[in-house]
Scaffold this motif. Sequence first.
Motif, PDB file in Angstrom:
ATOM      1  N   ALA A  86       0.765  -0.984  -0.142  1.00 54.49           N
ATOM      2  CA  ALA A  86      -0.086  -0.014   0.192  1.00 54.49           C
ATOM      3  C   ALA A  86       0.850   1.125   0.006  1.00 54.49           C
ATOM      4  O   ALA A  86       0.257   2.357  -0.514  1.00 54.49           O
ATOM      5  N   ALA A  87       2.001   1.057   0.692  1.00 54.25           N
ATOM      6  CA  ALA A  87       2.986   2.418   0.597  1.00 54.25           C
ATOM      7  C   ALA A  87       3.340   2.648  -0.799  1.00 54.25           C
ATOM      8  O   ALA A  87       3.538   3.999  -0.930  1.00 54.25           O
ATOM      9  N   GLY A  88       3.530   1.475  -1.364  1.00 54.37           N
ATOM     10  CA  GLY A  88       3.962   1.559  -2.998  1.00 54.37           C
ATOM     11  C   GLY A  88       2.929   2.543  -3.869  1.00 54.37           C
ATOM     12  O   GLY A  88       3.262   3.430  -4.518  1.00 54.37           O
ATOM     13  N   LEU A  89       1.613   2.393  -3.258  1.00 55.34           N
ATOM     14  CA  LEU A  89       0.582   3.003  -4.143  1.00 55.34           C
ATOM     15  C   LEU A  89       0.674   4.529  -3.727  1.00 55.34           C
ATOM     16  O   LEU A  89       0.186   5.381  -4.733  1.00 55.34           O
ATOM     17  N   VAL A  90       0.873   4.721  -2.373  1.00 53.49           N
ATOM     18  CA  VAL A  90       1.348   6.307  -2.140  1.00 53.49           C
ATOM     19  C   VAL A  90       2.054   6.988  -3.103  1.00 53.49           C
ATOM     20  O   VAL A  90       1.944   8.017  -3.512  1.00 53.49           O
ATOM     21  N   TYR A  91       3.296   6.343  -3.336  1.00 52.12           N
ATOM     22  CA  TYR A  91       4.230   6.957  -4.294  1.00 52.12           C
ATOM     23  C   TYR A  91       3.493   7.065  -5.671  1.00 52.12           C
ATOM     24  O   TYR A  91       3.494   8.196  -6.399  1.00 52.12           O
ATOM     25  N   ALA A  92       2.659   6.030  -6.311  1.00 47.45           N
ATOM     26  CA  ALA A  92       1.880   6.376  -7.221  1.00 47.45           C
ATOM     27  C   ALA A  92       1.053   7.568  -7.350  1.00 47.45           C
ATOM     28  O   ALA A  92       1.019   8.382  -8.326  1.00 47.45           O
ATOM     29  N   LEU A  93       0.528   7.844  -6.097  1.00 46.17           N
ATOM     30  CA  LEU A  93      -0.537   8.898  -5.904  1.00 46.17           C
ATOM     31  C   LEU A  93       0.268  10.368  -6.107  1.00 46.17           C
ATOM     32  O   LEU A  93       0.233  11.141  -6.967  1.00 46.17           O
ATOM     33  N   PHE A  94       1.552  10.157  -5.568  1.00 50.16           N
ATOM     34  CA  PHE A  94       2.461  11.243  -5.510  1.00 50.16           C
ATOM     35  C   PHE A  94       3.006  11.542  -6.951  1.00 50.16           C
ATOM     36  O   PHE A  94       2.915  12.770  -7.420  1.00 50.16           O
ATOM     37  N   ALA A  95       3.193  10.604  -7.583  1.00 45.45           N
ATOM     38  CA  ALA A  95       3.539  10.692  -9.033  1.00 45.45           C
ATOM     39  C   ALA A  95       2.665  11.271  -9.892  1.00 45.45           C
ATOM     40  O   ALA A  95       2.990  12.018 -10.898  1.00 45.45           O
ATOM     41  N   LEU A  96       1.319  10.987  -9.751  1.00 41.28           N
ATOM     42  CA  LEU A  96       0.144  11.452 -10.572  1.00 41.28           C
ATOM     43  C   LEU A  96      -0.072  12.840 -10.039  1.00 41.28           C
ATOM     44  O   LEU A  96      -0.177  14.074 -10.857  1.00 41.28           O
ATOM     45  N   ARG A 244       8.104  10.050 -13.203  1.00 40.15           N
ATOM     46  CA  ARG A 244       8.267   8.695 -13.419  1.00 40.15           C
ATOM     47  C   ARG A 244       9.514   7.977 -12.446  1.00 40.15           C
ATOM     48  O   ARG A 244       9.170   6.710 -12.385  1.00 40.15           O
ATOM     49  N   THR A 245      10.454   8.719 -12.050  1.00 39.45           N
ATOM     50  CA  THR A 245      11.290   7.901 -10.994  1.00 39.45           C
ATOM     51  C   THR A 245      10.123   7.687  -9.596  1.00 39.45           C
ATOM     52  O   THR A 245      10.565   6.757  -9.149  1.00 39.45           O
ATOM     53  N   LEU A 246       9.244   8.463  -9.257  1.00 39.06           N
ATOM     54  CA  LEU A 246       8.349   8.190  -8.292  1.00 39.06           C
ATOM     55  C   LEU A 246       7.678   6.937  -8.494  1.00 39.06           C
ATOM     56  O   LEU A 246       7.533   6.135  -7.495  1.00 39.06           O
ATOM     57  N   LEU A 247       6.989   6.832  -9.591  1.00 41.50           N
ATOM     58  CA  LEU A 247       6.312   5.905  -9.926  1.00 41.50           C
ATOM     59  C   LEU A 247       7.190   4.465 -10.081  1.00 41.50           C
ATOM     60  O   LEU A 247       6.745   3.306  -9.463  1.00 41.50           O
ATOM     61  N   GLY A 248       8.385   4.459 -10.595  1.00 43.83           N
ATOM     62  CA  GLY A 248       9.208   3.315 -10.681  1.00 43.83           C
ATOM     63  C   GLY A 248       9.369   3.155  -9.112  1.00 43.83           C
ATOM     64  O   GLY A 248       9.574   1.570  -8.773  1.00 43.83           O
ATOM     65  N   ASP A 249       9.750   3.774  -8.152  1.00 46.29           N
ATOM     66  CA  ASP A 249      10.223   3.523  -6.909  1.00 46.29           C
ATOM     67  C   ASP A 249       8.855   2.955  -6.147  1.00 46.29           C
ATOM     68  O   ASP A 249       9.178   1.810  -5.491  1.00 46.29           O
ATOM     69  N   GLY A 250       7.787   3.421  -6.564  1.00 44.74           N
ATOM     70  CA  GLY A 250       6.486   2.956  -5.968  1.00 44.74           C
ATOM     71  C   GLY A 250       6.036   1.677  -6.233  1.00 44.74           C
ATOM     72  O   GLY A 250       5.611   0.674  -5.497  1.00 44.74           O
ATOM     73  N   LEU A 251       5.999   1.331  -7.733  1.00 44.29           N
ATOM     74  CA  LEU A 251       5.989  -0.138  -8.057  1.00 44.29           C
ATOM     75  C   LEU A 251       6.982  -1.173  -7.622  1.00 44.29           C
ATOM     76  O   LEU A 251       6.602  -2.461  -7.430  1.00 44.29           O
ATOM     77  N   ALA A 252       8.195  -0.751  -7.405  1.00 43.76           N
ATOM     78  CA  ALA A 252       9.094  -1.540  -6.778  1.00 43.76           C
ATOM     79  C   ALA A 252       8.799  -1.858  -5.506  1.00 43.76           C
ATOM     80  O   ALA A 252       8.993  -3.035  -5.002  1.00 43.76           O
ATOM     81  N   THR A 253       8.372  -0.795  -4.561  1.00 40.50           N
ATOM     82  CA  THR A 253       7.965  -1.142  -3.330  1.00 40.50           C
ATOM     83  C   THR A 253       6.640  -1.850  -3.220  1.00 40.50           C
ATOM     84  O   THR A 253       6.547  -2.888  -2.353  1.00 40.50           O
ATOM     85  N   SER A 254       5.713  -1.781  -3.901  1.00 46.36           N
ATOM     86  CA  SER A 254       4.440  -2.595  -4.123  1.00 46.36           C
ATOM     87  C   SER A 254       4.737  -4.087  -4.499  1.00 46.36           C
ATOM     88  O   SER A 254       4.265  -5.018  -3.866  1.00 46.36           O
ATOM     89  N   LEU A 255       5.807  -4.133  -5.403  1.00 45.19           N
ATOM     90  CA  LEU A 255       6.301  -5.641  -5.697  1.00 45.19           C
ATOM     91  C   LEU A 255       6.869  -6.329  -4.725  1.00 45.19           C
ATOM     92  O   LEU A 255       6.641  -7.488  -4.254  1.00 45.19           O
ATOM     93  N   ALA A 256       7.802  -5.606  -3.812  1.00 40.02           N
ATOM     94  CA  ALA A 256       8.626  -6.164  -2.748  1.00 40.02           C
ATOM     95  C   ALA A 256       7.232  -6.509  -1.804  1.00 40.02           C
ATOM     96  O   ALA A 256       7.582  -7.671  -0.996  1.00 40.02           O
ATOM     97  N   GLY A 257       6.474  -5.643  -1.573  1.00 41.49           N
ATOM     98  CA  GLY A 257       5.415  -6.144  -0.306  1.00 41.49           C
ATOM     99  C   GLY A 257       4.620  -7.102  -0.840  1.00 41.49           C
ATOM    100  O   GLY A 257       4.405  -8.226   0.207  1.00 41.49           O
ATOM    101  N   LEU A 258       4.230  -7.312  -1.852  1.00 43.73           N
ATOM    102  CA  LEU A 258       3.151  -8.507  -2.351  1.00 43.73           C
ATOM    103  C   LEU A 258       4.050  -9.774  -2.198  1.00 43.73           C
ATOM    104  O   LEU A 258       3.489 -10.955  -1.829  1.00 43.73           O
ATOM    105  N   LEU A 259       5.481  -9.921  -2.270  1.00 44.59           N
ATOM    106  CA  LEU A 259       6.129 -10.994  -2.352  1.00 44.59           C
ATOM    107  C   LEU A 259       6.859 -11.113  -0.907  1.00 44.59           C
ATOM    108  O   LEU A 259       7.438 -12.216  -0.573  1.00 44.59           O
ATOM    109  N   GLY A 260       6.487 -10.277   0.203  1.00 44.91           N
ATOM    110  CA  GLY A 260       7.198 -10.336   1.562  1.00 44.91           C
ATOM    111  C   GLY A 260       8.268  -9.818   1.712  1.00 44.91           C
ATOM    112  O   GLY A 260       9.162 -10.194   2.746  1.00 44.91           O
ATOM    113  N   GLY A 261       8.839  -8.915   0.867  1.00 40.34           N
ATOM    114  CA  GLY A 261      10.249  -8.307   0.962  1.00 40.34           C
ATOM    115  C   GLY A 261      10.030  -6.903   1.721  1.00 40.34           C
ATOM    116  O   GLY A 261       8.753  -6.386   1.776  1.00 40.34           O
TER     117      GLY A 261
END
Length: 411
Positions: A86-96, A244-261
């Motif tokens: 969910a924290a990664g989605l906050v990044y995506a909102l900031f990117a928007l 785009r850098t914020l979105l990339g960081d956010g998607l990476a964080t969301s991916l990590a959370g979904l897998l337990g990282g």
Amino acid sequence: MTPRHLILGLQHTVAMFGATVLVPLLTGLNPAVALFTAGAGTLLFHLVTGRMVPVFLGSSFAFIAPILAAKEAGFSLAAVGGGIAAAGLVYALFALLVLLIGSERVRQVFPPVVTGPVIVVIGLTLAPVAVSMAAKDWLLAIATFLGAVVSAVFFRGLFQMIPVLMGVGVGYLLALLLGRVDLRPLGEASWFGLPSFTLASFEWGAVLLIAPVALVTVMEHIGDILTNGRVVGKDFFARPGLHRTLLGDGLATSLAGLLGGPANTTYSENTGVLAVTKVYDPLVLRIAAVFAILLSFSPKLAALLQTLPQGVLGGISMLLFGMIASVGIRTLAEAEIDFTHSRNLIVVSAVLVLGLGGAVANLGSVQVAGAAVPLKVSGMALAALAGVALNLLLPKQLEPEELATEEERLP
């Protein structure tokens, strides 16, 4: 790709390795999963940003405190992963938001007078964690701390760039000599295998504890991208764009959370390597990401990391957490913040007191599945919001030239 690229990529892997695996060790997450999600997240970031920005994404220290708080509150590792996603989605909102208002306005909202003390809060909030672990074996903690200091101050070349690994190596060797290491997990682990992924589940309580920290790490991201651009000699706010850098960081964080990282963040360690080597090719960072993924497929390595005594982790944490706070102080110094202006003192004071004092803003509660889930903002997130609000609301004080003009108008 040449052998030189491989060597340079391996060096970046070494630079990020210590901090990336330390966060899961401190929080109870799996180090192998952290390595995998750091590598995969970095590749995803490069894809989103058009393979233009030489950045490596590793485990974020800012999320240590909220992860520990969520675990103490009884949430599972799967629920913690949901909070990180969910924290990664906050990044995506900031990117928007950045895409809509422009990156220049973002620079005005997050000036050094706000980002500097927030970074100080990140480091000092974690200080009790470091001291608590070090207190379990002060001999190992001091040996680890001194090993890292000697490596950073007196060594040259590669060894100067890996003080974390050197310090941990010294402490671990001493622990082995003193018989203070339990090697049984190492013997039971296989050499090759899949990382122990933990698929995320979403629970509002864990999300509300963890996701707001993204308000802080967004500031960290902005500072890191600015610094990286200065080192490379390019304006990444303009191209490929902060959104785009914020979105990339956010998607990476969301991916990590979904897998337990653990949550990912742009790593200043690797920016430091760029500054030393003056090799700015983003391909080198992608090679480092592939190395990290390959390392994650060795359970033996994960087991070795889990045998590290608490004293060793405490010793290196004393250095790392203190360095985070020092980066915040350096941010204020490099920006030449004038503390004779009362507004600057007020902004910094509010951030430090709210962030370090444990202030909590209770916003009521919401009903989720028949249960009342409290809404609150606390710690670093509250401090960051207060700093931004005060900086925007407090009037700018007159410069000396303007004051002189005003005096001339007086009768």
